[in-house]
Design a protein around this motif. Structure first.
Motif, short mmCIF file in Angstrom:
data_model
loop_
_atom_site.label_atom_id
_atom_site.label_comp_id
_atom_site.label_asym_id
_atom_site.label_seq_id
_atom_site.Cartn_x
_atom_site.Cartn_y
_atom_site.Cartn_z
N ALA A 99 0.85 -1.19 0.00
CA ALA A 99 0.00 0.00 0.00
C ALA A 99 0.88 1.24 0.00
O ALA A 99 1.12 1.87 1.02
CB ALA A 99 -0.91 0.01 1.22
N ARG A 125 -11.41 6.26 1.24
CA ARG A 125 -10.77 5.15 0.54
C ARG A 125 -9.63 4.55 1.38
O ARG A 125 -9.37 3.36 1.32
CB ARG A 125 -10.23 5.64 -0.80
CG ARG A 125 -9.77 4.51 -1.73
CD ARG A 125 -9.22 5.07 -3.01
NE ARG A 125 -10.19 5.96 -3.64
CZ ARG A 125 -9.86 6.92 -4.50
NH1 ARG A 125 -8.59 7.12 -4.80
NH2 ARG A 125 -10.79 7.67 -5.03
N ARG A 126 -8.98 5.40 2.17
CA ARG A 126 -7.91 4.91 3.02
C ARG A 126 -8.44 3.89 4.03
O ARG A 126 -7.80 2.86 4.30
CB ARG A 126 -7.25 6.07 3.77
CG ARG A 126 -6.03 5.67 4.58
CD ARG A 126 -5.36 6.89 5.18
NE ARG A 126 -6.23 7.56 6.13
CZ ARG A 126 -5.96 8.74 6.68
NH1 ARG A 126 -4.85 9.38 6.33
NH2 ARG A 126 -6.79 9.29 7.54
N GLN A 184 -9.45 -3.90 3.70
CA GLN A 184 -8.96 -4.94 2.79
C GLN A 184 -7.69 -5.58 3.32
O GLN A 184 -7.51 -6.80 3.23
CB GLN A 184 -8.72 -4.33 1.40
CG GLN A 184 -9.99 -3.93 0.68
CD GLN A 184 -9.71 -3.23 -0.63
OE1 GLN A 184 -8.58 -2.90 -0.94
NE2 GLN A 184 -10.74 -3.00 -1.42
N ARG A 185 -6.79 -4.77 3.88
CA ARG A 185 -5.55 -5.33 4.43
C ARG A 185 -5.84 -6.24 5.62
O ARG A 185 -5.25 -7.31 5.75
CB ARG A 185 -4.60 -4.19 4.85
CG ARG A 185 -4.01 -3.41 3.69
CD ARG A 185 -2.83 -2.58 4.15
NE ARG A 185 -3.23 -1.57 5.12
CZ ARG A 185 -3.59 -0.33 4.81
NH1 ARG A 185 -3.60 0.04 3.53
NH2 ARG A 185 -3.92 0.54 5.74
N LYS A 245 -9.14 0.61 2.19
CA LYS A 245 -7.93 -0.16 1.98
C LYS A 245 -7.47 -0.83 3.28
O LYS A 245 -6.96 -1.95 3.26
CB LYS A 245 -6.82 0.75 1.43
CG LYS A 245 -7.05 1.20 0.00
CD LYS A 245 -5.90 2.06 -0.49
CE LYS A 245 -6.12 2.47 -1.93
NZ LYS A 245 -5.01 3.32 -2.45
#
Length: 308
Positions: free
Chosen positions: A13, A201-202, A208-209, A205
């Motif tokens: 990322a 969006r951060r 997702q991580r 993400k």
């Protein structure tokens, strides 16, 4: 059991850099053999965007036609023009999509072949440190993600640029005063929305991580199930997985609050900006400096520009 992969999503990322952008541009060398079709698709894209820009102008003329002397003829003429524009845009868009899809499929086929050819020629020490499933994902899933870039993202980027600059030029011609008023409001709201969206969006993400980390726990546990059973670590692994999935849920709920605030901002900011533009336009109509149809077209163009 190795836990190297648990940290891999965090390592990848990274913020885009100039070198990463140059590497991304290298992908377009695979388009070179099909540049004729690609350029023809860009021509159709330009024609489609131009027709899109003409549509609001004639809609405004249709509104103003109600006040014209030759009412029936004006309405019929403008309606036929609008129908011709829609038909032209539909035909051009059809060929644009076909051309971009054809180029994309050929490009992805070449890219898959080049990737596979590179992988299969690598030494055995490379395969001793890599998982087969991950390598297969590079050829299938990762390359498939580029399909959206080649077919939609690039075309939309060019189309939106045409709409922004073409729309602003038409608005300046229609009413410089109202255009300056709009440009003082709408871009500010849009920029705030863009930065707010990046902030959200951060968190997406991050979720997702964390989901990737939880999947790694499952993978490690199932691959080393004999060790887990031998040392009676079932409850330890269950606790580790429970902690990670609860962390995913907490992060997702926190991101949900920001998404809710973002939705409220969009409603208040963008629609408020449209109301402000209409209010200023009505004042210009009252002063005799603007026609009703021009204001109608202006609002649609402002929506196009704001969306782009």
């Amino acid at each position: 059991m190795s836990r190297k992969n648990a940290s891999e999503p965090k390592e990848t990322a990274k913020r885009p850099t100039r070198s990463a952008f140059k590497k991304a541009l290298k992908l377009y060398r695979y388009i070179r053999p099909y540049r004729g079709e690609f350029l023809l698709g860009l021509v159709f894209l330009l024609l489609s965007s131009s027709a899109n820009l003409a549509f609001p102008k004639y809609l405004g003329d249709l509104v103003d036609a109600a006040n014209a002397d030759d009412l029936v003829n004006n309405i019929s003429r403008i309606t036929l023009t609008l129908a011709a524009i829609l038909t032209f845009q539909a035909v051009v868009s059809f060929f644009r999509v076909i051309l971009f899809v054809n180029v994309t499929e050929k490009t992805l086929a070449s890219l898959r072949q080049a990737t596979y050819q590179h992988l299969i020629q690598l030494p055995m020490r490379f395969f001793n440190t890599q998982r087969v499933g991950e390598l297969n994902s590079r050829i299938s899933a990762d390359i498939s993600l580029l399909q959206e870039t080649f077919t939609t993202t690039l075309a939309e980027f060019i189309r939106q640029l045409i709409i922004i600059f073409g729309g602003v030029a038409i608005l300046l011609y229609t009413s410089p005063q109202l255009t300056l008023f709009m440009l003082a409001i709408v871009p500010v709201v849009v920029l705030v929305a863009v930065f707010f969206g990046r902030f959200i969006r951060r968190y997406s993400k991050q979720v997702q991580r964390e989901v990737a980390d939880s999947n790694t726990i499952v993978e490690e546990t199932l691959q080393g199930i004999f060790n887990v059973k031998a040392f009676a670590n079932e409850f330890t692994e269950m606790g580790r997985y429970r902690h990670k999935t609860n962390q995913v849920a907490r992060t997702g709920m926190k991101g949900g609050k920001y998404r809710g605030a973002f939705s409220s901002f969009i409603i208040l900011g963008l629609f408020g900006a449209i109301v402000a533009v209409i209010w200023q336009g009505v004042n210009l109509i009252a002063a005799g400096e603007l026609q009703t149809g021009e204001l109608f077209s202006f609002v649609i163009y402002s929506g196009f520009i704001g969306g782009s």
